[in-house]
Scaffold this motif. Sequence first.
Motif, PDB file in Angstrom:
ATOM      1  N   GLY A   1      73.153   1.368  38.654  1.00  0.00           N
ATOM      2  CA  GLY A   1      73.448   0.053  39.200  1.00  0.00           C
ATOM      3  C   GLY A   1      74.283   0.035  40.454  1.00  0.00           C
ATOM      4  N   GLY A   2      73.971   0.867  41.421  1.00  0.00           N
ATOM      5  CA  GLY A   2      74.699   0.865  42.679  1.00  0.00           C
ATOM      6  C   GLY A   2      76.013   1.609  42.657  1.00  0.00           C
ATOM      7  N   LEU A   3      76.307   2.270  41.551  1.00  0.00           N
ATOM      8  CA  LEU A   3      77.529   3.067  41.442  1.00  0.00           C
ATOM      9  C   LEU A   3      77.169   4.499  41.078  1.00  0.00           C
ATOM     10  CD1 LEU A   3      79.816   0.602  39.449  1.00  0.00           C
ATOM     11  CD2 LEU A   3      79.974   1.149  41.889  1.00  0.00           C
ATOM     12  N   ALA A   4      77.840   5.424  41.729  1.00  0.00           N
ATOM     13  CA  ALA A   4      77.689   6.841  41.384  1.00  0.00           C
ATOM     14  C   ALA A   4      78.933   7.268  40.618  1.00  0.00           C
ATOM     15  CB  ALA A   4      77.515   7.691  42.639  1.00  0.00           C
ATOM     16  N   TYR A   5      78.703   7.796  39.431  1.00  0.00           N
ATOM     17  CA  TYR A   5      79.795   8.310  38.607  1.00  0.00           C
ATOM     18  C   TYR A   5      79.771   9.827  38.744  1.00  0.00           C
ATOM     19  CZ  TYR A   5      79.574   3.635  36.618  1.00  0.00           C
ATOM     20  OH  TYR A   5      79.569   2.270  36.454  1.00  0.00           O
ATOM     21  N   LEU A   6      80.913  10.405  39.086  1.00  0.00           N
ATOM     22  CA  LEU A   6      80.977  11.839  39.308  1.00  0.00           C
ATOM     23  C   LEU A   6      82.014  12.473  38.400  1.00  0.00           C
ATOM     24  CD1 LEU A   6      80.816  10.630  42.672  1.00  0.00           C
ATOM     25  CD2 LEU A   6      79.789  12.902  42.599  1.00  0.00           C
ATOM     26  N   LYS A   7      81.620  13.578  37.790  1.00  0.00           N
ATOM     27  CA  LYS A   7      82.586  14.364  37.041  1.00  0.00           C
ATOM     28  C   LYS A   7      83.263  15.308  38.011  1.00  0.00           C
ATOM     29  CE  LYS A   7      83.346  17.696  33.379  1.00  0.00           C
ATOM     30  NZ  LYS A   7      82.783  18.574  32.338  1.00  0.00           N
ATOM     31  N   ALA A   8      84.585  15.312  37.987  1.00  0.00           N
ATOM     32  CA  ALA A   8      85.357  16.139  38.903  1.00  0.00           C
ATOM     33  C   ALA A   8      86.136  17.185  38.119  1.00  0.00           C
ATOM     34  CB  ALA A   8      86.327  15.275  39.714  1.00  0.00           C
TER      35      ALA A   8
ATOM     36  N   PRO B   1      73.888   3.097  50.753  1.00  0.00           N
ATOM     37  CA  PRO B   1      73.910   4.568  50.723  1.00  0.00           C
ATOM     38  C   PRO B   1      74.470   5.199  51.989  1.00  0.00           C
ATOM     39  CG  PRO B   1      71.814   3.729  49.899  1.00  0.00           C
ATOM     40  CD  PRO B   1      72.533   2.560  50.519  1.00  0.00           C
ATOM     41  N   SER B   2      74.467   4.457  53.089  1.00  0.00           N
ATOM     42  CA  SER B   2      74.980   5.013  54.331  1.00  0.00           C
ATOM     43  C   SER B   2      76.502   4.954  54.410  1.00  0.00           C
ATOM     44  CB  SER B   2      74.383   4.280  55.537  1.00  0.00           C
ATOM     45  OG  SER B   2      74.835   2.934  55.592  1.00  0.00           O
ATOM     46  N   ALA B   3      77.109   4.214  53.487  1.00  0.00           N
ATOM     47  CA  ALA B   3      78.567   4.063  53.545  1.00  0.00           C
ATOM     48  C   ALA B   3      79.167   4.090  52.143  1.00  0.00           C
ATOM     49  CB  ALA B   3      78.932   2.770  54.260  1.00  0.00           C
ATOM     50  N   PRO B   4      79.044   5.189  51.435  1.00  0.00           N
ATOM     51  CA  PRO B   4      79.647   5.269  50.101  1.00  0.00           C
ATOM     52  C   PRO B   4      81.164   5.253  50.198  1.00  0.00           C
ATOM     53  CG  PRO B   4      78.901   7.435  50.797  1.00  0.00           C
ATOM     54  CD  PRO B   4      78.421   6.462  51.846  1.00  0.00           C
ATOM     55  N   PHE B   5      81.798   4.626  49.230  1.00  0.00           N
ATOM     56  CA  PHE B   5      83.259   4.641  49.236  1.00  0.00           C
ATOM     57  C   PHE B   5      83.779   4.714  47.806  1.00  0.00           C
ATOM     58  CE2 PHE B   5      81.990   0.191  49.190  1.00  0.00           C
ATOM     59  CZ  PHE B   5      82.823  -0.385  48.239  1.00  0.00           C
TER      60      PHE B   5
ATOM     61  N   ASN C   1      93.819  22.607  40.818  1.00  0.00           N
ATOM     62  CA  ASN C   1      95.124  21.950  40.723  1.00  0.00           C
ATOM     63  C   ASN C   1      94.901  20.481  41.073  1.00  0.00           C
ATOM     64  OD1 ASN C   1      97.194  24.262  40.442  1.00  0.00           O
ATOM     65  ND2 ASN C   1      95.935  24.913  42.177  1.00  0.00           N
ATOM     66  N   GLY C   2      95.443  19.607  40.277  1.00  0.00           N
ATOM     67  CA  GLY C   2      95.274  18.205  40.606  1.00  0.00           C
ATOM     68  C   GLY C   2      94.779  17.416  39.423  1.00  0.00           C
ATOM     69  N   GLU C   3      93.857  16.506  39.668  1.00  0.00           N
ATOM     70  CA  GLU C   3      93.473  15.539  38.651  1.00  0.00           C
ATOM     71  C   GLU C   3      91.970  15.568  38.401  1.00  0.00           C
ATOM     72  OE1 GLU C   3      94.935  11.085  37.664  1.00  0.00           O
ATOM     73  OE2 GLU C   3      93.989  11.368  39.602  1.00  0.00           O
ATOM     74  N   PRO C   4      91.536  16.252  37.338  1.00  0.00           N
ATOM     75  CA  PRO C   4      90.121  16.219  36.993  1.00  0.00           C
ATOM     76  C   PRO C   4      89.775  14.886  36.358  1.00  0.00           C
ATOM     77  CG  PRO C   4      91.325  17.399  35.321  1.00  0.00           C
ATOM     78  CD  PRO C   4      92.334  17.019  36.388  1.00  0.00           C
ATOM     79  N   GLY C   5      88.517  14.705  36.005  1.00  0.00           N
ATOM     80  CA  GLY C   5      88.118  13.484  35.329  1.00  0.00           C
ATOM     81  C   GLY C   5      86.943  12.805  35.981  1.00  0.00           C
ATOM     82  N   LEU C   6      87.039  11.503  36.188  1.00  0.00           N
ATOM     83  CA  LEU C   6      85.922  10.677  36.640  1.00  0.00           C
ATOM     84  C   LEU C   6      86.238  10.047  37.989  1.00  0.00           C
ATOM     85  CD1 LEU C   6      83.200   9.205  35.847  1.00  0.00           C
ATOM     86  CD2 LEU C   6      84.649   7.378  34.935  1.00  0.00           C
ATOM     87  N   ARG C   7      85.233  10.050  38.872  1.00  0.00           N
ATOM     88  CA  ARG C   7      85.324   9.319  40.133  1.00  0.00           C
ATOM     89  C   ARG C   7      84.183   8.309  40.165  1.00  0.00           C
ATOM     90  NH1 ARG C   7      89.037  12.150  39.446  1.00  0.00           N
ATOM     91  NH2 ARG C   7      90.055  13.589  40.889  1.00  0.00           N
ATOM     92  N   ILE C   8      84.487   7.098  40.579  1.00  0.00           N
ATOM     93  CA  ILE C   8      83.474   6.040  40.679  1.00  0.00           C
ATOM     94  C   ILE C   8      83.293   5.690  42.152  1.00  0.00           C
ATOM     95  CG2 ILE C   8      82.804   3.725  39.967  1.00  0.00           C
ATOM     96  CD1 ILE C   8      84.744   4.019  37.606  1.00  0.00           C
ATOM     97  N   VAL C   9      82.058   5.805  42.628  1.00  0.00           N
ATOM     98  CA  VAL C   9      81.770   5.616  44.045  1.00  0.00           C
ATOM     99  C   VAL C   9      80.742   4.505  44.204  1.00  0.00           C
ATOM    100  CG1 VAL C   9      80.881   6.716  46.144  1.00  0.00           C
ATOM    101  CG2 VAL C   9      82.247   8.040  44.521  1.00  0.00           C
ATOM    102  N   ASN C  10      81.020   3.563  45.080  1.00  0.00           N
ATOM    103  CA  ASN C  10      80.072   2.496  45.379  1.00  0.00           C
ATOM    104  C   ASN C  10      79.025   3.033  46.341  1.00  0.00           C
ATOM    105  OD1 ASN C  10      78.789   0.175  46.671  1.00  0.00           O
ATOM    106  ND2 ASN C  10      80.387  -1.073  45.726  1.00  0.00           N
ATOM    107  N   VAL C  11      77.753   3.027  45.909  1.00  0.00           N
ATOM    108  CA  VAL C  11      76.661   3.518  46.751  1.00  0.00           C
ATOM    109  C   VAL C  11      75.638   2.417  46.995  1.00  0.00           C
ATOM    110  CG1 VAL C  11      76.946   5.940  46.121  1.00  0.00           C
ATOM    111  CG2 VAL C  11      75.483   4.472  44.706  1.00  0.00           C
ATOM    112  N   SER C  12      76.065   1.149  46.883  1.00  0.00           N
ATOM    113  CA  SER C  12      75.138   0.049  47.119  1.00  0.00           C
ATOM    114  C   SER C  12      74.601   0.089  48.541  1.00  0.00           C
ATOM    115  CB  SER C  12      75.815  -1.296  46.839  1.00  0.00           C
ATOM    116  OG  SER C  12      76.996  -1.439  47.621  1.00  0.00           O
TER     117      SER C  12
END
Length: 376
Positions: A279-286, A303-307, A290-301
């Motif tokens: 639905g226009g969102l990309a869910y990424l497993k990270a 596609p030329s400007a994901p954020f 060192n740092g913060e693993p988990g989930l990233r949610i990216v708006n890809v509605s």
Amino acid sequence: MKIRAFFYAFATIAILATCLAPTAIQAQHCYDYTHYLRWRTHVMPPADEYGNRNARGVTVVGNLAYVGANAAGLAIYDVTDPVNPVLLGVADTPGACQNAVVVGNYAYVADWYGPPGFCVVDVADPSAPTVVGTAGVGSSPVYIEVAVVKPDTVCVLDYNYGVRLINVSDPTNPDVCAGIENYGYPRDLDVEGIYLYVTNGDDLRIFDVTVALHPDQLSDHPLPGPTGSIDVVGDYAYIACRYAGLQIVDVSDPENPQDVGHLGIPDLFTEFIDVHVVGGLAYLKASVNNGEPGLRIVNVSDPSAPFLVNKLGAVAQNYSPGLFVANNYAYITEGSDGIFVADVSNTASPAFISSYVEQDFVPDAVAAAGDYAYVL
């Protein structure tokens, strides 16, 4: 877009349930259990001849769960009552059963450490599954995808030997009709219509499989870094390029794919290893060093400007794919630290609502069907 199932090294099968229509949690108490993930049961797979129990992958079709039980073979469970799954039958495959794709009365099995590496199991009677055909494909086939427009053709990905296309029109005599050799390490594949997409090393290769005997490579598109998984949705391929970030490729012209969008790694030492687009969102497993693993949610509605919309940290770092998103929930496996479930109905404020850790249970994969998630 693929039906997602993951299959790496696991020890048990766990079944959980969650409400698919989130309701507000009452602040004054925690009795509204319908909102929470609830573990229903966990099941040990059948033992091999040495007494070892090791589940590798799971596919759920209707009320039946098909479990790659490694050296024990392909196990079939009745999960009509998820609290009390019933083992119906086991097919002793020649190698170590990794996972299966089920079409009609047949299960097509990636059989690690063959030979032969691929087999067809008649599952018309789940209580008596039987191996009816085999084909040699290599030593380490770990992923299977059925070409949608070629129901008699199966694609098998082997990390060492590339991709094999197998004609299964005669299930008793499956025939390797073509091979796509790798020149790197093929990591994932997806099939959309007549096109096969393969992430291989640090590039994307697209094939026309209209004639399975002669797959036609249409393009070889360079990517910014080593690849993880791929999810093709409509005209776009979304690729987790590990430490290089998320790459979005326009594949509307498969002979001339074009980079249209890119999201770099927002956190130091992070790798994107799995991606699922809904639905226009990309869910990424990270995963991170060192740092913060988990989930990233990216708006890809666009596609030329994901954020980046938001992120959720976890307490583990795990480098195997293990992400499934359905019905406003994201399920993430984090190795020995358990399974994390995030309510993503409000992406502005996602929240982990539940997690599970069990001694000696190292989950690394998850698939879902209906109201239940099946975790390995």
